[in-house]
Motif scaffolding. Sequence first.
Motif, mmCIF file in Angstrom:
data_model
loop_
_atom_site.group_PDB
_atom_site.id
_atom_site.type_symbol
_atom_site.label_atom_id
_atom_site.label_comp_id
_atom_site.label_asym_id
_atom_site.label_seq_id
_atom_site.Cartn_x
_atom_site.Cartn_y
_atom_site.Cartn_z
ATOM 1 N N LEU A 68 -63.011 24.365 -17.219
ATOM 2 C CA LEU A 68 -64.074 24.828 -16.788
ATOM 3 C C LEU A 68 -64.035 23.915 -15.269
ATOM 4 N N GLY A 69 -63.820 22.773 -15.833
ATOM 5 C CA GLY A 69 -63.373 21.780 -14.548
ATOM 6 C C GLY A 69 -62.579 21.955 -13.713
ATOM 7 N N LEU A 70 -61.405 21.792 -14.629
ATOM 8 C CA LEU A 70 -59.930 21.907 -13.827
ATOM 9 C C LEU A 70 -59.704 23.575 -13.676
ATOM 10 N N ASN A 71 -60.295 24.415 -13.622
ATOM 11 C CA ASN A 71 -60.500 25.752 -13.613
ATOM 12 C C ASN A 71 -60.759 26.476 -12.251
ATOM 13 N N ILE A 72 -61.930 24.938 -11.518
ATOM 14 C CA ILE A 72 -62.619 24.818 -10.376
ATOM 15 C C ILE A 72 -61.440 24.716 -9.826
ATOM 16 N N VAL A 73 -60.713 23.258 -9.652
ATOM 17 C CA VAL A 73 -59.237 22.819 -9.306
ATOM 18 C C VAL A 73 -58.644 23.382 -8.735
ATOM 19 N N VAL A 74 -58.016 24.351 -10.209
ATOM 20 C CA VAL A 74 -56.370 25.367 -10.350
ATOM 21 C C VAL A 74 -57.197 26.916 -9.802
ATOM 22 N N PRO B 35 -56.202 10.761 0.090
ATOM 23 C CA PRO B 35 -55.143 10.449 0.110
ATOM 24 C C PRO B 35 -54.643 11.712 -0.260
ATOM 25 N N VAL B 36 -54.539 12.700 -0.402
ATOM 26 C CA VAL B 36 -53.968 14.036 -1.071
ATOM 27 C C VAL B 36 -54.275 14.874 -0.389
ATOM 28 N N LEU B 37 -54.916 15.257 0.693
ATOM 29 C CA LEU B 37 -55.538 15.833 2.065
ATOM 30 C C LEU B 37 -54.548 16.653 2.106
ATOM 31 N N GLY C 155 -67.095 29.336 -2.693
ATOM 32 C CA GLY C 155 -66.133 29.986 -3.768
ATOM 33 C C GLY C 155 -64.819 31.579 -3.826
ATOM 34 N N ARG C 156 -65.333 31.646 -2.043
ATOM 35 C CA ARG C 156 -64.810 32.312 -1.419
ATOM 36 C C ARG C 156 -64.279 31.192 -0.470
ATOM 37 N N ALA C 157 -64.915 30.521 -0.017
ATOM 38 C CA ALA C 157 -63.505 29.455 1.198
ATOM 39 C C ALA C 157 -62.520 28.877 -0.051
ATOM 40 N N TRP C 158 -62.794 28.114 -1.239
ATOM 41 C CA TRP C 158 -61.948 27.927 -2.081
ATOM 42 C C TRP C 158 -61.299 28.700 -2.446
ATOM 43 N N ALA D 78 -56.946 30.601 5.074
ATOM 44 C CA ALA D 78 -58.263 29.610 6.046
ATOM 45 C C ALA D 78 -58.310 28.569 7.210
ATOM 46 N N GLU D 79 -57.537 28.345 7.775
ATOM 47 C CA GLU D 79 -57.961 27.176 8.154
ATOM 48 C C GLU D 79 -59.017 27.931 9.749
ATOM 49 N N ALA D 80 -57.898 28.459 10.295
ATOM 50 C CA ALA D 80 -57.693 29.664 11.094
ATOM 51 C C ALA D 80 -58.878 30.124 10.883
ATOM 52 N N MET D 81 -59.279 30.546 10.413
ATOM 53 C CA MET D 81 -60.190 31.244 10.158
ATOM 54 C C MET D 81 -62.043 30.934 9.920
ATOM 55 N N GLY D 82 -61.704 29.247 10.007
ATOM 56 C CA GLY D 82 -62.673 28.342 10.077
ATOM 57 C C GLY D 82 -63.337 27.931 9.407
ATOM 58 N N ILE D 83 -62.663 27.707 7.722
ATOM 59 C CA ILE D 83 -63.077 27.013 7.235
ATOM 60 C C ILE D 83 -62.400 25.340 6.944
ATOM 61 N N ASN D 84 -63.314 24.892 6.936
ATOM 62 C CA ASN D 84 -63.224 23.548 6.641
ATOM 63 C C ASN D 84 -62.382 23.056 5.236
ATOM 64 N N LEU D 85 -61.474 22.658 5.993
ATOM 65 C CA LEU D 85 -60.182 22.380 4.367
ATOM 66 C C LEU D 85 -60.734 21.237 4.061
ATOM 67 N N VAL D 86 -61.091 19.770 5.190
ATOM 68 C CA VAL D 86 -61.224 18.746 4.160
ATOM 69 C C VAL D 86 -62.252 18.884 3.475
ATOM 70 N N SER D 87 -63.654 19.587 3.307
ATOM 71 C CA SER D 87 -64.360 19.196 3.099
ATOM 72 C C SER D 87 -64.752 20.890 1.824
ATOM 73 N N THR D 88 -63.916 21.641 1.952
ATOM 74 C CA THR D 88 -63.529 22.705 0.874
ATOM 75 C C THR D 88 -62.602 21.979 -0.185
ATOM 76 N N LYS D 89 -62.005 20.753 0.438
ATOM 77 C CA LYS D 89 -60.970 20.705 -0.849
ATOM 78 C C LYS D 89 -61.367 19.252 -1.344
ATOM 79 N N LEU D 90 -61.757 18.364 -0.717
ATOM 80 C CA LEU D 90 -63.103 17.955 -1.727
ATOM 81 C C LEU D 90 -64.457 18.255 -2.605
ATOM 82 N N MET D 91 -64.692 19.282 -2.142
ATOM 83 C CA MET D 91 -65.450 19.586 -3.340
ATOM 84 C C MET D 91 -64.833 20.291 -3.961
#
Lengths: 587, 440, 353
Positions: A286-292, A352-354, A434-437, A447-460
């Motif tokens: 379930l955890g990896l499912n969020i990331v991948v 670092p991997v952002l 979830g939709r941002a992901w 996604a970035e162009a649509m105004g999604i904050n890549l930093v916080s979305t990825k970190l989340m």
Amino acid sequence: MNASLTAQANSPNQTSMRAWSVALRYGLIGGAVALFLALVGMVEAFATRYVIANVIDLGTLLLFLSYLGAGYVAIKRSGARTPFEILSQGAFAGFIASVFIALLAVVIYAIPGIRTIFINASPALLAILTFKMGVPAGLVPILLSGVIFGAIGGLIEILPPSLRRSLIYAAMVVLVFGLMQDLLRVTLQKWKFLDPATSFTFSNNGLTIVGAVTLFILTFLASQLWQRRGNEARARYRQLPTRQQQLLGWGLIAFSVALLLVLPLLVGLFFSEVLVNVGLFILLGLGLNIVVGFAGLLDLGYVAFYAIGAYTVALLTSTSLEIVYAGGNPFWLALPFAVFFAVLAGVILGIPVLKIRGDYLAIVTLGFGEIIRLIVLSDFLKPILGGSRGIELIPKPFIGSFEFAGPEELYYLILAGCGLAAFVAIRVKDSRLGRAWGALREDEDVAEAMGINLVSTKLMAFAMGAAFGGLSGAIFASKLAIIYPSSFNLLLSINVLAVVIIGGMGSIPGVVLGALVLVGLPELLREFSDYRLMLYGAALVIMMLVRPEGLWPEKSRQRELHESQQEEILSGPLAADEEVAREGAAG
Amino acid sequence: MKAFNAKYVLVLLAIVAIAALMACAPAAVQPTAAPPTTAAQPTAATAATAAPAGFQPPTDALGVVTIGPNDPVHVGYMFVTSGADGALGIDSRRGVEIAIDDKGGKLLDHQVKFDGQDSGCSAEGGQAAAAKLAADNTFTVVLGSSCSSEIRAGGPTLSKAGFTVISPSNTAPDLTDPAKRFPGYFRTAHNDKVQGAVAAKFALEKLGVKTAATIHDGSPYAEGLANAFAENFEKGGGKITSREAVSPTDTDFKPVLTKIAADKPEMIFYPIFVAAGSLITKQAKEVPGLGDSVKLMAADGTFSPDFYKGAGDAAVGMFQSSPDFSAFTGGYAKFLEEHQAKFGEKPVSAFHAHAYDAFNIFAAALEKVAVKGPDGTLYIGQQALRDAVAATKDFPGLTGTLTCDPNGDCADPHIAVYQVGEDNVKNAVVPSQPFWKPGQ
Amino acid sequence: MLKRRRSKLEITDIFIYAFGIFIIAIILYGSFETLRQGKYSASQWADLFVFGITIGGIYALIALGYTMVYGILQMINFAHSEVFMAGPLTAFFLADALAKSGLLATNPAISLLLIFAFSMIVSTTVAVLLERIAYRPLRHAPRLVPLITAIGASFFLQYAFRGLFGTQFKVYPEIPALEGVVTIGVVRLTYTQILVMISAAALMIGLQAFVQRTRTGKAMRAVAESRESAALMGINVDSIILTTFVLGGALAGAAGVLYALVFTQVSFAMGFIPGIKAFTAAVLGGIGIIPGAMLGGLFLGIVESVGPTLFLDGLNIAAPYQLKDAIAFTLLVLVLIFRPSGIMGGQTQEKKA
């Protein structure tokens, strides 16, 4: 369909030539498979397990199934329709397949030195292949079995679908009961009143013949009945008022929940152990499912969070290390810290991997996982992390005086964990995040162009994935009572990835199913653990080729994949056939 | 009406679930609560003369295993039988199989059924294997495990199930530490403290070296042994120049050996396994500054034919510590013959004889405590069995004369040092005559 | 809104750079301390470099396979490590037979050529089968799909070979002609090391020439630029991709024999670690770039060999070689932080990745 249409277009002679060459081709493939199974050692290893006591073992069954498969696919592809064609071509394909095995038997018999290269080409294998008759006498039954099973394979293909389905179900039930016989027998020991039924079905080393036949007939009848009456039942359900449908639905859910709650009592110690292991992987999945699955970030070092969770709990609860700085706390106090440190690690890895994308990310995360393992293993940090000896004497969790001592009790802990994680995952999936992901997964730039904050979305994504990993690791540590660095190797990351992929990326029930199939099943068949990773690998490849969306796909994912599949089929070599077929249909 | 039904079902199920939950709690605690009484009811005397009429099955603090008149005595194992460490467990399993053959396949006129689980030489594997064994109440004894990590994770489960556990190859010192040992655990393998001390003594006294380096591979076994050696070596006045560690999957050891060479030790002790051990042996010869002058010494982890194949001529002249096969009793020659006849090869690792002894200690204890009913049914008190094994004294085994101490150490630990000769390398066989024994 | 986002990015950037600088400071301080203590002689440093170059050359050869496939298909051929294993593992039986017949001692050059040829053929066959069965049907699938197929294929092949040929490692016979040492100043080279360096260099130069000079090489570069345009230009994309796999497989087979000559042991698991290392090397150098793979391989080999002693010994860290993989991966992260597309990667590669 296209084959039969092509057949109409050609002269009968050519058609039959083509059909025979198809049979030859699949016979060769079936033979290669059978040969591989024998040489890789599966036939011999599986021969120790009788499906039906002293009648048929699993190793021989594998060979028979290869012949059967050759006959089945050959008839499916050749388009043979008359009984004679079907029988003869199926038998031909099976025969060709069995020739491989006959040749293998001859080679083992004639050149004993072959064993220095292929270690499984042993006299023991020869005995199994030739039904203990030796060469040349044993070659006759080999080829005969090829002919018979090839023909059966052909026949299966032309059976009416409902009959075929029932037969396959019945055969599968017998196989499963045969495979799991020792487990079932041990579990049924608990239920004394079932003793007569148990001894009727099982003998000391497999199913009894009557038991197997009874099982087969019962399953067959049940399946037939369901196929006849199932639709009626479903129709009656649909006619019910909505409110009653809902209630029935709730009743079903309540029943499942209740079943889940009493499961360890019904199935006993070993099944509970397996269920707990499956549960740990469901949490990880379930955890990896969020990331991948949700965010589309391929993480090959997911084991790192599992390790951090486990080590945090170990360090906070155990007192076995040379330098104890925080040990001796109860599990429940350590648990939040385990999750917290895993999240922290997720963020620290995330930053670092952002900017690193796709395949680069895979290798960096893989490296991260290895770094964590090497750090906990190192002599350098041994005084504070235990080094290669790991950390011992990790206490079990307590609630009041109730100890989560063994798998039958830990089951409830992991069940609660899985329930929580699944709830969070379901809620977050359709949230804004979830939709941002989802957007991130589709295309980062858009996604970035649509105004999604890549930093916080990825970190989340990293943080939330890490939290589940940490939770799973924490429970793992207290379950095992001792943890070693070697428990946290790359294979575990790959295992979890396989669970997510096979289950269906982004699909929550898929993760559960994936863990049951990939973790539960191999645990139940421990004797064959030598072939576990090989079969994993094969399953991943076949899954990606045949059903890339997974066993229990997530809906949008399925759509995506099928669009691309359609394209692929059209551009592939089959396109020509397809066009012919379409023209034929149009004409 | 139907709506009511569904609700009732729901409530009912919830109640059942909660009740079940409550019921399971005390049941789980119960076995641990039983005190380890020594008041074992059945004795050999009652077993032999039990009168048919007034027969009373024995009782036992941990429960009684009943074996029907036609049922086999079920002996379990928990060894690593696959993967990279598979040879260790297969070797032990074969030792037990020969021991069973020597008993004619029978104990107290019951067939012996011997099967078990591959525990994979990992903590997870050990726990899963233990759970599977513990779920089957026909077992009385489990022979195993191979690796110490397996038993640390799986031991409590087996112990709780009331089994007697006898390991032929666990050598980690703390398994028989009274604070950590779990009830019912015994071993016929030597404690690594012994081997580390012997190796250090050999280095100081026989080789006369004053400086040494150690290498381990990150496995608990190698790390423990390297440290035991270092401790004893320093205690005896030697100096450890460096303590290095590698990974078992490494292949290039020249850099680490170059680093060791910079400290100019007279000897390198690397108690690791076959693959990495043979590469280190080979590469040490190619590193300037080590060459032929530095003594090489490994331990029983490398005591296998594959090691000599892997190391080649570089192994000639090096030393290995291992159980002293020359101290093994006369039965060992016969054992080797039977092994050759049954499996077509020589033993593949060092702990076959220990496994043979482990089975025989169990067999002797079983014969002492099992009570035979009038119809041939066997009753085995589990606590009684443990006590009988613990009481083993001066038992003539292959590995020596075995006596179990109160902590479960039953070994008669004879460790010797062997020197690899040219014929060991040429024919890929382990040395059979010790080069040195403690006390020489 | 825009402003806030930029400031957030800056914070993470500062964090990343601070992290990078911190690591570099540790490395520099450790190296300084080690050199100051002067425990190691010049010839020992030279030895460490030679060991590093030897293993680095092998990494580089394997890395070429990763890099070429990546350049053309933009996919990580995770199973390449098994292509590398398949050749030498099966060629062992030939080598063993040659040694037993005495041919290896009397005709070492011919024997070696035979062994190389056999290994390269097997590895190439495996690579081509992989492409046909596992990758070709997925050419238009989302990127994650072929990657997972590759991971699956890797495990399948590894454990299938284990089943076929056994768990235990096999030992290559010693080749008398390769025993010997050349000393140049403080540098000491064995014949085997020289053979590895020369053949690795020759194969890499040959490959570079092939890609740059021949028609097929040109077509490969065209396909790497854009598959669609290349197809429009009349290039048979499928056959070019197949050629790539053939080349990668052959190089891996050759690298495998070199590996077997240096380390003498081969087993089913031998590919896994070098595979991951070579892949790391390819990323370090800039994946998709052939000279990058060479540079990355050598760099990684030297870091693994020299790094633990140089960076950590001066800091009094126990058992530094236990941490060599950690050092390698840390450097990888470091390189990717400062140059996200690898040492030799330019802007175009970044876009692709």
